[in-house]
Structure formats: structure tokens, C-alpha cells
Design a protein around this motif. Sequence first.
Motif, PDB file in Angstrom:
ATOM      1  N   ASP A  35       2.825  20.317   4.268  1.00 51.54           N
ATOM      2  CA  ASP A  35       3.818  20.353   3.195  1.00 51.54           C
ATOM      3  C   ASP A  35       5.107  19.668   3.636  1.00 51.54           C
ATOM      4  N   GLY A  36       5.795  19.058   2.670  1.00 51.77           N
ATOM      5  CA  GLY A  36       7.108  18.487   2.933  1.00 51.77           C
ATOM      6  C   GLY A  36       7.101  17.051   3.397  1.00 51.77           C
ATOM      7  N   ILE A  37       5.946  16.406   3.406  1.00 59.24           N
ATOM      8  CA  ILE A  37       5.848  15.032   3.885  1.00 59.24           C
ATOM      9  C   ILE A  37       4.777  14.306   3.086  1.00 59.24           C
ATOM     10  N   THR A  38       4.975  13.009   2.883  1.00 54.33           N
ATOM     11  CA  THR A  38       3.983  12.194   2.185  1.00 54.33           C
ATOM     12  C   THR A  38       3.084  11.514   3.207  1.00 54.33           C
ATOM     13  N   LEU A  39       1.811  11.854   3.186  1.00 47.56           N
ATOM     14  CA  LEU A  39       0.809  11.238   4.045  1.00 47.56           C
ATOM     15  C   LEU A  39      -0.299  10.663   3.174  1.00 47.56           C
ATOM     16  N   HIS A  40      -0.909   9.580   3.635  1.00 46.43           N
ATOM     17  CA  HIS A  40      -1.958   8.914   2.872  1.00 46.43           C
ATOM     18  C   HIS A  40      -3.295   9.049   3.599  1.00 46.43           C
ATOM     19  N   PRO A  41      -4.393   9.139   2.846  1.00 48.50           N
ATOM     20  CA  PRO A  41      -5.713   9.218   3.484  1.00 48.50           C
ATOM     21  C   PRO A  41      -6.009   7.962   4.299  1.00 48.50           C
ATOM     22  N   GLY A  42      -6.862   8.121   5.299  1.00 47.25           N
ATOM     23  CA  GLY A  42      -7.298   6.971   6.072  1.00 47.25           C
ATOM     24  C   GLY A  42      -8.076   5.986   5.209  1.00 47.25           C
ATOM     25  N   LEU A  43      -8.118   4.741   5.651  1.00 49.42           N
ATOM     26  CA  LEU A  43      -8.817   3.692   4.915  1.00 49.42           C
ATOM     27  C   LEU A  43     -10.320   3.785   5.171  1.00 49.42           C
ATOM     28  N   THR A  44     -11.095   3.435   4.168  1.00 47.71           N
ATOM     29  CA  THR A  44     -12.548   3.361   4.335  1.00 47.71           C
ATOM     30  C   THR A  44     -13.040   1.921   4.309  1.00 47.71           C
ATOM     31  N   SER A  45     -12.174   0.995   3.901  1.00 45.83           N
ATOM     32  CA  SER A  45     -12.531  -0.425   3.921  1.00 45.83           C
ATOM     33  C   SER A  45     -11.296  -1.236   4.272  1.00 45.83           C
ATOM     34  N   TRP A  46     -11.506  -2.353   4.931  1.00 48.39           N
ATOM     35  CA  TRP A  46     -10.406  -3.241   5.307  1.00 48.39           C
ATOM     36  C   TRP A  46     -10.973  -4.617   5.628  1.00 48.39           C
ATOM     37  N   SER A  47     -10.104  -5.611   5.612  1.00 49.37           N
ATOM     38  CA  SER A  47     -10.514  -6.985   5.892  1.00 49.37           C
ATOM     39  C   SER A  47     -10.143  -7.361   7.316  1.00 49.37           C
ATOM     40  N   MET A  48     -10.915  -8.261   7.893  1.00 46.86           N
ATOM     41  CA  MET A  48     -10.535  -8.875   9.156  1.00 46.86           C
ATOM     42  C   MET A  48      -9.638 -10.063   8.844  1.00 46.86           C
ATOM     43  N   LEU A  49      -8.536 -10.196   9.589  1.00 45.00           N
ATOM     44  CA  LEU A  49      -7.572 -11.260   9.332  1.00 45.00           C
ATOM     45  C   LEU A  49      -7.598 -12.297  10.445  1.00 45.00           C
ATOM     46  N   ASP A  50      -7.334 -13.560  10.064  1.00 44.59           N
ATOM     47  CA  ASP A  50      -7.178 -14.590  11.088  1.00 44.59           C
ATOM     48  C   ASP A  50      -5.734 -14.588  11.575  1.00 44.59           C
ATOM     49  N   GLU A  51      -5.375 -15.537  12.418  1.00 46.21           N
ATOM     50  CA  GLU A  51      -4.053 -15.522  13.040  1.00 46.21           C
ATOM     51  C   GLU A  51      -2.926 -15.869  12.077  1.00 46.21           C
ATOM     52  N   THR A  52      -3.262 -16.324  10.885  1.00 43.23           N
ATOM     53  CA  THR A  52      -2.235 -16.582   9.874  1.00 43.23           C
ATOM     54  C   THR A  52      -2.106 -15.430   8.891  1.00 43.23           C
ATOM     55  N   GLY A  53      -2.917 -14.384   9.085  1.00 41.37           N
ATOM     56  CA  GLY A  53      -2.856 -13.237   8.198  1.00 41.37           C
ATOM     57  C   GLY A  53      -3.741 -13.349   6.979  1.00 41.37           C
ATOM     58  N   GLN A  54      -4.675 -14.291   6.980  1.00 39.41           N
ATOM     59  CA  GLN A  54      -5.570 -14.468   5.843  1.00 39.41           C
ATOM     60  C   GLN A  54      -6.904 -13.772   6.101  1.00 39.41           C
ATOM     61  N   PRO A  55      -7.492 -13.155   5.055  1.00 39.97           N
ATOM     62  CA  PRO A  55      -8.791 -12.493   5.229  1.00 39.97           C
ATOM     63  C   PRO A  55      -9.883 -13.493   5.603  1.00 39.97           C
ATOM     64  N   VAL A  56     -10.815 -13.029   6.416  1.00 43.12           N
ATOM     65  CA  VAL A  56     -11.927 -13.860   6.868  1.00 43.12           C
ATOM     66  C   VAL A  56     -13.210 -13.326   6.239  1.00 43.12           C
ATOM     67  N   MET A  57     -14.030 -14.230   5.719  1.00 44.44           N
ATOM     68  CA  MET A  57     -15.304 -13.834   5.126  1.00 44.44           C
ATOM     69  C   MET A  57     -16.191 -13.191   6.186  1.00 44.44           C
ATOM     70  N   LEU A  58     -17.020 -12.247   5.758  1.00 41.25           N
ATOM     71  CA  LEU A  58     -17.891 -11.530   6.682  1.00 41.25           C
ATOM     72  C   LEU A  58     -18.761 -12.488   7.484  1.00 41.25           C
ATOM     73  N   GLU A  59     -19.198 -13.564   6.843  1.00 42.43           N
ATOM     74  CA  GLU A  59     -20.079 -14.517   7.518  1.00 42.43           C
ATOM     75  C   GLU A  59     -19.368 -15.288   8.628  1.00 42.43           C
ATOM     76  N   GLU A  60     -18.031 -15.237   8.651  1.00 38.93           N
ATOM     77  CA  GLU A  60     -17.279 -16.048   9.609  1.00 38.93           C
ATOM     78  C   GLU A  60     -16.507 -15.219  10.637  1.00 38.93           C
ATOM     79  N   VAL A  61     -16.653 -13.903  10.610  1.00 36.89           N
ATOM     80  CA  VAL A  61     -15.815 -13.061  11.475  1.00 36.89           C
ATOM     81  C   VAL A  61     -16.097 -13.275  12.960  1.00 36.89           C
ATOM     82  N   GLU A  62     -17.295 -13.694  13.294  1.00 38.01           N
ATOM     83  CA  GLU A  62     -17.632 -13.824  14.710  1.00 38.01           C
ATOM     84  C   GLU A  62     -16.884 -14.960  15.399  1.00 38.01           C
TER      85      GLU A  62
END
Length: 606
Positions: free
Chosen positions: A304-331
Motif C-alpha cells: 500500500d502507498g506506492i505505485t508498482l507495475h506487474p513484471g513484463l511477459t513480453s519484450w523486444s530485443m533491441l540493436d545498438e540504436t534502440g530499434q527492435p530486432v526481428m526474431l529471425e535476426e536476433v542471433e
Amino acid sequence: MSPTPFSLWRKTQRQVGKGDGVRDRTDADRERRSFAATSTLAALASHLGRDKERWLEKALEPLPETFRISTHRRDRHWTIQQVKALGGVEVPWMPKESAFTMPFPRGKAPEGLAKRMMALLHETGRITRQEVASMLPVRLLNTPSDALTLDMCAAPGSKTTQLAERLHPNGVVVANEPVSGRLNMLVSNKSRLGLLNVVVTQHDGRHFGRLPPPGFDAVVADVPCTGTATTRKNRDVWWDWTPKESRKMFTMQVDIAVRGASLLVPGGHMMYSTCSIDPTENEAVVAEVLRRCPYLELVPMTLDGITLHPGLTSWSMLDETGQPVMLEEVERLVFFSPSHLAPADRIRGGYGDKDEEEAIENQLGRCRRMWHEDNDTGGFFVAQFRHAAKDEATTAHVYHNRRANRREKGWSPTVKQPPEPTLNSVVVANEAIVQSLETLYGIDLSPYSLWQRGKRLNLAPPMVHERLFKPEAPTNKGDVWRGDSFHPVRVVHAGLPAFTLKKDSWRSRQEVLYSLGDSFQNNVATVDESVFVRLLRGWAPLLEEFIETTGIAGLPSGAYLIRSELPWGRETISVWIGARITLMIGVDEQNILRYKLSLPWRDEEE
């Protein structure tokens, strides 16, 4: 116009205020804000669903000054009065009157009384400066008050001391710090507060030694991280962070948490936390720990008394410029591991078992995130695990391997001898010394375990002896280390420094007088307030003059105690009796006493 490179910006910061023609700090701050708006870190916050402008507005502000009250100190109510008089407001989700926020930025108390009082309260151990977000893991940790707990990455000690105060006086915190240069800071902070229920160890958290069974009742794993949630105090992070830095930290974070889990007793809780917003260091680590430690489950948390958010269940992998990377290219990403992926992406990419990943995904929402803009704090991430033993196990998982449990016919474990103690080892205090101290000061030390390292004698709760020192500790091959030794755990400090040997005399230390001053019955003289005030104001009388003034005769040479009944209660302080009687308390403590007695500060009277 592109932002100035970080190296040039930092050089400019060093030059601020050095003369005409140099940019002022406003220019540097404006440049930082400009860079932050287009930074990879801001892109990460946007990808995680934050309103970029609202998040940036708070993420770029300085933090307010926040701290905890030392709740075990006898004059805590006086301390609280001073804090409130300076404008302090209680942190609503912490226990009553235990933490405060001040009406000025961190480290920027106004000149005058506020600045001096904040420094004095901290240096004398009446408060501990700590960012509010950093208080969250210990606040949420589910553990009894008599627990044996482990803080795996403890320095500088804010969470260690918070936990020790919560467990005071019966529970014990084992505060581990691998870096030698940070150990002294940890020891100093816990001693400054006068806490006797902290044991300091030095191990790489990934390889913390086997303590005697059953293990730890609770574990705090506040692991090293990239600090992406610390933008309000760490300006460099805007320039320093890129997604690969989080991926590089991942393996170490997992290994520390897994080791902590292996040392946790069935039914015990482990808090994993970071000051990062990147899910690679947070939910991805939690998911991997659940894969490696199937005996763990995540615990739902509310406050009580504080705003907390649930943990994430999905997220994107980002490249060094901060752009999402397609699943096929994450490696192709630097330092990439399939364990960095969200559970659903692991299933789609063929990296994980569908049932296992779905079960993990269903638990990740039990983690909690604290965002800058919701509570006027830094950001933070917490996840609480529980050792949910599904069998009749009564000891930590680390003791359950095949070799440790071997029972071949005719085999019995070998009792191994620990290394011989050195001059720097923590050993059981010499019984003759303990008896001499009990006689000298008229104090009963039997409720404590007593430890010696060099010329210091420390007090600690009995649990230190009964659970960490006395029992045998099993090896990973099924043999045992002989009891009556901390080995294989490397203990570098145990308990509260209570007495120091100087000039062939065991002197009581001021730290122990904060807690046990009233217990000393011998080697102490009671004086009236006027004499106490004169001593405090610099009176260093010849012994004969002191006897004539007080009527107290038969004073021994060496360490001695002076006691007086003052308007707020009894105070006991250390003095040295030689040809003269002189105070042996620090200047900061003297100034606190002076303030309580409405006397000038010491530097104003010298």
C-alpha cells in the motif's frame, strides 16, 4: 545539431565555473536533456510502454534527499523530531516513521542548520542516506525476525543495514562483498549504526561458500547491473548504456541468483532486484533462474502507498540504436543468448519447451517494476522467489547433489581440518579476556557470541556461533569441514566492535555505548549535568581537580566511563584518565550532545 560527444561533455562539466568564457552548468544540463531525448535509453523506455515525454521529465530531475531512521537507537524519537522540523515527510509505504523524504535535492541541503544537521545525523549513525527505490527489496522481503539472511552483493551497505535493523536483535545478516576496496565501506557503515547482527564475508557471489546446513532463511540478491534506472543520480548512463551492456551482464546476474537460490532453505524467500529498466537484466534473468531452479516459484507482492507495475511477459530485443530486432535476426546481436528472449519468443524460435515456457510466462507478472514518474523516485525492479520444496527436504538445495549424499557400504565422511587462523582471522574471543572485561565493566556478556580480530573484540548474536561457526559444513564431495570454524565461508568481520586494546587497556568503544551503555556497572562514574556539560565544552581537568569538583575518588588510570542523567535521559560516554581527564568521543557525537543541550557547536566555541 547533433549532441556533443560524452567525453567532451564531461570535460566541459569539469570546467564549469573555472572562469569567463566557459559554458555554465545550465548549458551542460540543456545538452544532456537534448541527448537524453534521442538516446538509446529513451528508446528502450518507449518500447517498454512508457510515455516518453512524461518519463523523460522525471528521469532527468535530481532525486530528493531520502534516508532511513536508525530505529534501534534509543534517541530515535529525538531524531525524528529534528527531521520533521527540517521539513521531512514520511515515506508512506515504509514502516511508520522509519524513512523520510526531504524538501530539497539529494546532497543539496540548504546552508545552515539543515546542512549541518543532515551531516551530523548521518555521521553519528542516526540516519542512513538511501534512495527510496533501493528500500523496496528489503521492505517486500518475506522473512521472520529471527532469520539468518544473506545479502549477496552488500556494499556499500544500505540494504544490509536496513535488513539488520529489521531483524534486530535476534536475526543475523551475512553481508557479502567480493571487492576488497568496498569491504571497508561496508564495515564502516554497519559499525556507524551500532549494529551487532551483521557478519561481513568476502566471496564472489557466484561461488559463495557452503555454510553449515540447513542454509539461509532468506537471501537478497541485489545484483550488479547497468543502472539504467539511475538516471536521476547517474548522468553518465545516458551516454554509457547500449543494449549490449545489459546482455553482457546477464550471465553474471543469473549465476549470482542461482547460487543464492541453492543456499536457500525450503520455505525461504529470495529477493532478486536491480536498478535497471531493461528486461534482459530483469524478467529474462528471473525466467532463466526458474528454468535452472525448478524448486523455486515467484511470490505475488503488494504494498500500500506506492505505485508498482506487474513484471513484463513480453519484450523486444533491441540493436545498438534502440530499434527492435526481428526474431529471425536476433542471433546476430553481440552477446546474444536465447535466454534473453521472452518465453513466447523462445517457443516461436524453437529455443524452449512449450509447457515450461508457458508456466514461466504465467509467473512473470508477479515481478514488480517501479518507474521514475509514478512515485518521484528512481526506477527499480524486484522479484521474490520462494523455495517451494516438493519433497521432505529440510535443507538448502546446495546440499542435495549425488556426491554429497553418497552412502556406499562401509563409507563414512572424512572430517577435514580448516586452515589455521592468521592474525587477520575472526576467532572466538579469548575466555580470559572476556572474563576480565566482565569484571572491569560489570557487564554480563553471556547473551552474546564474542569474536576477536587483532586488537578488537566484537559482540554478535548467539546465532553467529550456533549456525555459522559451531556446526560442521559439508563439502561438495560428501566430506565435512570440522566445526568450530567459519571455513569455508570467509568471514572478515563479525558483529559490533565493542572493545579495543590500546596501551594494554581494553577500552569500550562509543558504538557499543549507543546500545549497551546502561549495562555497564563498573569502571563508570555518575556526574551531574553541570560536570557533563563542562567536559563537553572542552574542560580537561587534572585528576586532582576532577576529584575535588565531583567528590569521586579512587579513579583508575586508563579507559573509563562517565554517566549523567540529562533532560532526555541517561548518557554514557568514554573518557581517558591520565594526568588529565579527556573525552574519547568523536566531534560529530559531541556536536549532537551540544545541540541537545543548547550549547554552541564545537567549532564555534574553539
